[in-house]
Motif scaffolding. Structure first.
Motif, PDB file in Angstrom:
ATOM      1  N   PHE A 101      46.454  42.776  56.734  1.00 24.36           N
ATOM      2  CA  PHE A 101      47.068  41.745  55.912  1.00 24.36           C
ATOM      3  C   PHE A 101      47.073  40.407  56.635  1.00 24.36           C
ATOM      4  N   SER A 102      46.204  39.536  56.238  1.00 17.26           N
ATOM      5  CA  SER A 102      46.263  38.162  56.711  1.00 17.26           C
ATOM      6  C   SER A 102      47.434  37.516  55.976  1.00 17.26           C
ATOM      7  N   PRO A 103      47.874  36.327  56.432  1.00 19.12           N
ATOM      8  CA  PRO A 103      48.962  35.678  55.699  1.00 19.12           C
ATOM      9  C   PRO A 103      48.653  35.514  54.210  1.00 19.12           C
ATOM     10  N   ILE A 104      47.398  35.184  53.914  1.00 19.33           N
ATOM     11  CA  ILE A 104      47.044  34.980  52.507  1.00 19.33           C
ATOM     12  C   ILE A 104      47.124  36.286  51.747  1.00 19.33           C
ATOM     13  N   SER A 105      46.545  37.347  52.328  1.00 17.36           N
ATOM     14  CA  SER A 105      46.572  38.604  51.587  1.00 17.36           C
ATOM     15  C   SER A 105      47.993  39.129  51.477  1.00 17.36           C
ATOM     16  N   THR A 106      48.843  38.811  52.469  1.00 20.71           N
ATOM     17  CA  THR A 106      50.238  39.211  52.370  1.00 20.71           C
ATOM     18  C   THR A 106      50.891  38.514  51.188  1.00 20.71           C
ATOM     19  N   ALA A 107      50.621  37.217  51.091  1.00 19.45           N
ATOM     20  CA  ALA A 107      51.195  36.455  49.984  1.00 19.45           C
ATOM     21  C   ALA A 107      50.710  37.008  48.650  1.00 19.45           C
ATOM     22  N   VAL A 108      49.410  37.285  48.595  1.00 20.59           N
ATOM     23  CA  VAL A 108      48.838  37.803  47.354  1.00 20.59           C
ATOM     24  C   VAL A 108      49.477  39.150  47.011  1.00 20.59           C
ATOM     25  N   THR A 109      49.621  40.003  48.041  1.00 19.12           N
ATOM     26  CA  THR A 109      50.229  41.311  47.818  1.00 19.12           C
ATOM     27  C   THR A 109      51.654  41.159  47.304  1.00 19.12           C
ATOM     28  N   ALA A 110      52.396  40.226  47.954  1.00 19.05           N
ATOM     29  CA  ALA A 110      53.783  40.021  47.540  1.00 19.05           C
ATOM     30  C   ALA A 110      53.853  39.597  46.080  1.00 19.05           C
ATOM     31  N   ILE A 111      52.955  38.676  45.715  1.00 18.34           N
ATOM     32  CA  ILE A 111      52.952  38.196  44.329  1.00 18.34           C
ATOM     33  C   ILE A 111      52.637  39.347  43.384  1.00 18.34           C
ATOM     34  N   LEU A 112      51.668  40.166  43.779  1.00 18.03           N
ATOM     35  CA  LEU A 112      51.308  41.302  42.927  1.00 18.03           C
ATOM     36  C   LEU A 112      52.482  42.256  42.756  1.00 18.03           C
ATOM     37  N   ILE A 113      53.192  42.498  43.881  1.00 21.79           N
ATOM     38  CA  ILE A 113      54.330  43.417  43.803  1.00 21.79           C
ATOM     39  C   ILE A 113      55.397  42.851  42.878  1.00 21.79           C
ATOM     40  N   ILE A 114      55.648  41.541  43.026  1.00 16.61           N
ATOM     41  CA  ILE A 114      56.643  40.916  42.158  1.00 16.61           C
ATOM     42  C   ILE A 114      56.229  41.043  40.695  1.00 16.61           C
ATOM     43  N   CYS A 115      54.943  40.777  40.444  1.00 15.30           N
ATOM     44  CA  CYS A 115      54.441  40.902  39.075  1.00 15.30           C
ATOM     45  C   CYS A 115      54.635  42.324  38.560  1.00 15.30           C
ATOM     46  N   LEU A 116      54.324  43.283  39.447  1.00 21.31           N
ATOM     47  CA  LEU A 116      54.415  44.685  39.078  1.00 21.31           C
ATOM     48  C   LEU A 116      55.842  45.047  38.689  1.00 21.31           C
ATOM     49  N   ILE A 117      56.800  44.579  39.533  1.00 20.32           N
ATOM     50  CA  ILE A 117      58.209  44.833  39.231  1.00 20.32           C
ATOM     51  C   ILE A 117      58.562  44.194  37.897  1.00 20.32           C
ATOM     52  N   GLY A 118      58.076  42.974  37.736  1.00 19.95           N
ATOM     53  CA  GLY A 118      58.317  42.253  36.481  1.00 19.95           C
ATOM     54  C   GLY A 118      57.810  43.024  35.287  1.00 19.95           C
ATOM     55  N   PHE A 119      56.575  43.523  35.411  1.00 19.81           N
ATOM     56  CA  PHE A 119      55.981  44.272  34.308  1.00 19.81           C
ATOM     57  C   PHE A 119      56.776  45.546  34.025  1.00 19.81           C
ATOM     58  N   TYR A 120      57.185  46.215  35.116  1.00 21.80           N
ATOM     59  CA  TYR A 120      57.926  47.455  34.953  1.00 21.80           C
ATOM     60  C   TYR A 120      59.229  47.200  34.224  1.00 21.80           C
ATOM     61  N   TRP A 121      59.946  46.149  34.666  1.00 25.44           N
ATOM     62  CA  TRP A 121      61.222  45.799  34.062  1.00 25.44           C
ATOM     63  C   TRP A 121      61.019  45.462  32.599  1.00 25.44           C
ATOM     64  N   ASN A 122      59.947  44.670  32.396  1.00 23.77           N
ATOM     65  CA  ASN A 122      59.628  44.251  31.045  1.00 23.77           C
ATOM     66  C   ASN A 122      59.353  45.454  30.152  1.00 23.77           C
ATOM     67  N   SER A 123      58.646  46.433  30.710  1.00 22.49           N
ATOM     68  CA  SER A 123      58.299  47.590  29.886  1.00 22.49           C
ATOM     69  C   SER A 123      59.531  48.444  29.618  1.00 22.49           C
ATOM     70  N   LEU A 124      60.484  48.434  30.585  1.00 19.16           N
ATOM     71  CA  LEU A 124      61.746  49.140  30.338  1.00 19.16           C
ATOM     72  C   LEU A 124      62.477  48.493  29.174  1.00 19.16           C
ATOM     73  N   GLN A 125      62.516  47.159  29.238  1.00 17.59           N
ATOM     74  CA  GLN A 125      63.176  46.411  28.165  1.00 17.59           C
ATOM     75  C   GLN A 125      62.533  46.727  26.821  1.00 17.59           C
ATOM     76  N   LEU A 126      61.209  46.742  26.872  1.00 23.55           N
ATOM     77  CA  LEU A 126      60.440  46.965  25.658  1.00 23.55           C
ATOM     78  C   LEU A 126      60.724  48.348  25.102  1.00 23.55           C
ATOM     79  N   LYS A 127      60.810  49.304  26.056  1.00 26.49           N
ATOM     80  CA  LYS A 127      61.072  50.688  25.663  1.00 26.49           C
ATOM     81  C   LYS A 127      62.423  50.774  24.928  1.00 26.49           C
ATOM     82  N   ASP A 128      63.405  50.089  25.533  1.00 25.61           N
ATOM     83  CA  ASP A 128      64.738  50.069  24.908  1.00 25.61           C
ATOM     84  C   ASP A 128      64.682  49.489  23.498  1.00 25.61           C
ATOM     85  N   THR A 129      63.974  48.367  23.411  1.00 20.57           N
ATOM     86  CA  THR A 129      63.872  47.701  22.111  1.00 20.57           C
ATOM     87  C   THR A 129      63.239  48.629  21.083  1.00 20.57           C
ATOM     88  N   ILE A 130      62.155  49.289  21.532  1.00 18.05           N
ATOM     89  CA  ILE A 130      61.449  50.190  20.618  1.00 18.05           C
ATOM     90  C   ILE A 130      62.355  51.330  20.199  1.00 18.05           C
TER      91      ILE A 130
END
Lengths: 249, 194
Positions: A101-130
């Protein structure tokens, strides 16, 4: 031909486009003069590199260069040796992480993880709504219309209520009756739905000992009616009323 | 190690033999260092970086050197110049990339200098080239300097000199020919490569 010979110098210093280079190489095969010139001028071009003052090399440079070369190549060997080296698990993880992990790839990984958490949370919300939408769609038997039925003639003291229930796309009619005179023999109470003077049977019922009875009738799709009438029929399978009307809207 | 030829050392490097690389370092670092320090105008940090990259390339891209195509030292200097100019251009944010050394290498027909006489030859060559350069006109010298040592392209030089590209091209041709003629004249019968 003359023009092509002029490209000799550009060819030597490698400043021809690929196309021109190819053309010059073709020309070179045919032009004896260029062949002769090429070698001597190329040598001259290379000779320029000797036009330097000899400079003392710092003593420390060798170890810096060798360290650099072998550090750069370390991973491959490091990977092979890793089991033999008595380094702790934590250090190993850290060194692997550092390496991969270079600093850049670390940053990219972090962003991806955040996105992933976001998507997961979003899908939970969506599941509830459905789910809640499904519940809404599934449960809600809604009462669309209420009718009250009043008794007449021999069942003058009888009362009743009818409910038109909407359940999804289906409509049911529920009729609850009280204080109905007890039936005798084959007698049944039969429900009729009236529309434009036509009557359609909506089922029969026999009240319990207390004179109470309940009947549910699922209406055909897109069916509508104007009034509800209940008759006391001498037998249960009539398609048109025979007996007298005892309740109605 | 000391008795091995450059080609034998390269063979050993292919087999990941570290002492062979160190021997090549001992043999050529002075030349590479002197070349790099000139091209970086005395910047010791950049010079170190260039020398490191040159030896890294020697260690990693072993297959690009083919002894049948010429002398090792010329190949080494070609790599060094490419790496240096790449670095200079990167730092000056010039557009365009430097061609692979392999391409240039394939055009190259190196000198067949006598191994034993290498150091002597080098010094001799230096004197010859400096002597030959004296015969160039001022603009020709400037052109060679910008092109060879500063890593400018011909069109960049045309812009700097405020002359049409065609003028610069023919100036280059004249300059190289003049260098060659004076160079050959001086060396006379022992012309390299013949």
């Amino acid at each position: 031909m003359g023009n092509k010979c002029d490209n000799l110098s550009l060819y030597i210093i490698n400043e021809l486009t690929n196309h021109d280079k190819k053309q010059f190489e073709d020309h070179l095969l045919k032009c004896a003069k260029c062949q002769q010139e090429l070698k001597s001028i190329q040598e001259t071009w290379q000779m320029l590199s000797y036009d330097v003052e000899e400079t003392e090399v710092p003593e420390s440079l060798k170890s810096q260069v060798m360290d650099f070369v072998f550090e750069e190549n370390k991973f491959l060997k490091h990977e092979e040796k890793i089991e033999a080296e008595p380094i702790s698990f934590k250090e190993r993880i850290l060194s692997v992480a550092k390496r991969h992990f270079s600093p850049i790839s670390t940053a990219v990984t972090a962003i991806l993880i955040i996105c992933l958490i976001g998507f997961y949370w979003n899908s939970l919300q969506l599941k509830d709504t459905i789910k809640s939408l499904e519940n809404k769609a599934a449960d809600p038997t809604q009462i669309v219309t209420t009718y009250s039925l009043t008794g007449q003639s021999l069942a003058a003291s009888a009362t009743g209520s009818a409910y038109l229930l909407q359940e999804g796309t289906e409509t049911s009619l529920v009729i609850a009756l009280n204080n109905m005179p007890i039936t005798k023999g084959n007698e049944v109470y039969q429900v009729w739905l009236l529309k434009n003077g036509n009557r359609q049977s909506a089922g029969t019922l026999i009240p319990d000992q207390n004179g109470s009875g309940l009947i549910t009738y699922r209406l055909p799709p897109e069916y509508s009616f104007e009034d509800i009438g209940i008759t006391l029929e001498p037998n249960p399978f009539n398609t048109q009323p025979q007996g007298q009307k005892v309740l109605g809207t | 190690m000391k008795s091995k030829s450059d080609e034998e050392l390269i063979e050993l490097i292919v087999q990941n033999h570290r002492p062979a690389l160190e021997e090549l370092y001992d043999r050529y670092v002075k030349l590479i260092y002197s070349f790099s320090i000139k091209i970086t105008k005395g910047d010791k940090e950049k010079t170190k970086e260039i020398v490191q990259q040159v030896f890294l390339r020697l260690w990693t891209t072993k297959s690009t050197y083919n002894p049948s195509q010429g002398q090792f030292v010329n190949w080494l200097l070609t790599i060094t110049r490419n790496i240096s100019i790449d670095l200079i251009r990167k730092e000056q944010k010039y557009k365009g990339t430097v061609q692979l050394e392999l391409e240039e290498w394939q055009q190259m027909q190196g000198l067949q200098a006598d191994d034993v006489q290498q150091q002597v030859t080098r010094n001799l060559l230096k004197q010859q080239i400096q002597e030959a350069k004296r015969h160039l006109s001022e603009p020709q010298q400037r052109l060679i300097n910008l092109l060879y040592w500063e890593g400018y392209s011909l069109s960049e030089i045309a812009e700097l000199e405020q002359k049409p590209l065609g003028t610069i091209k023919s100036r280059l041709h004249q300059a190289l020919k003049k260098l060659r003629n004076n160079f050959n004249g001086k060396i006379g019968g022992v012309r390299h490569g013949e």
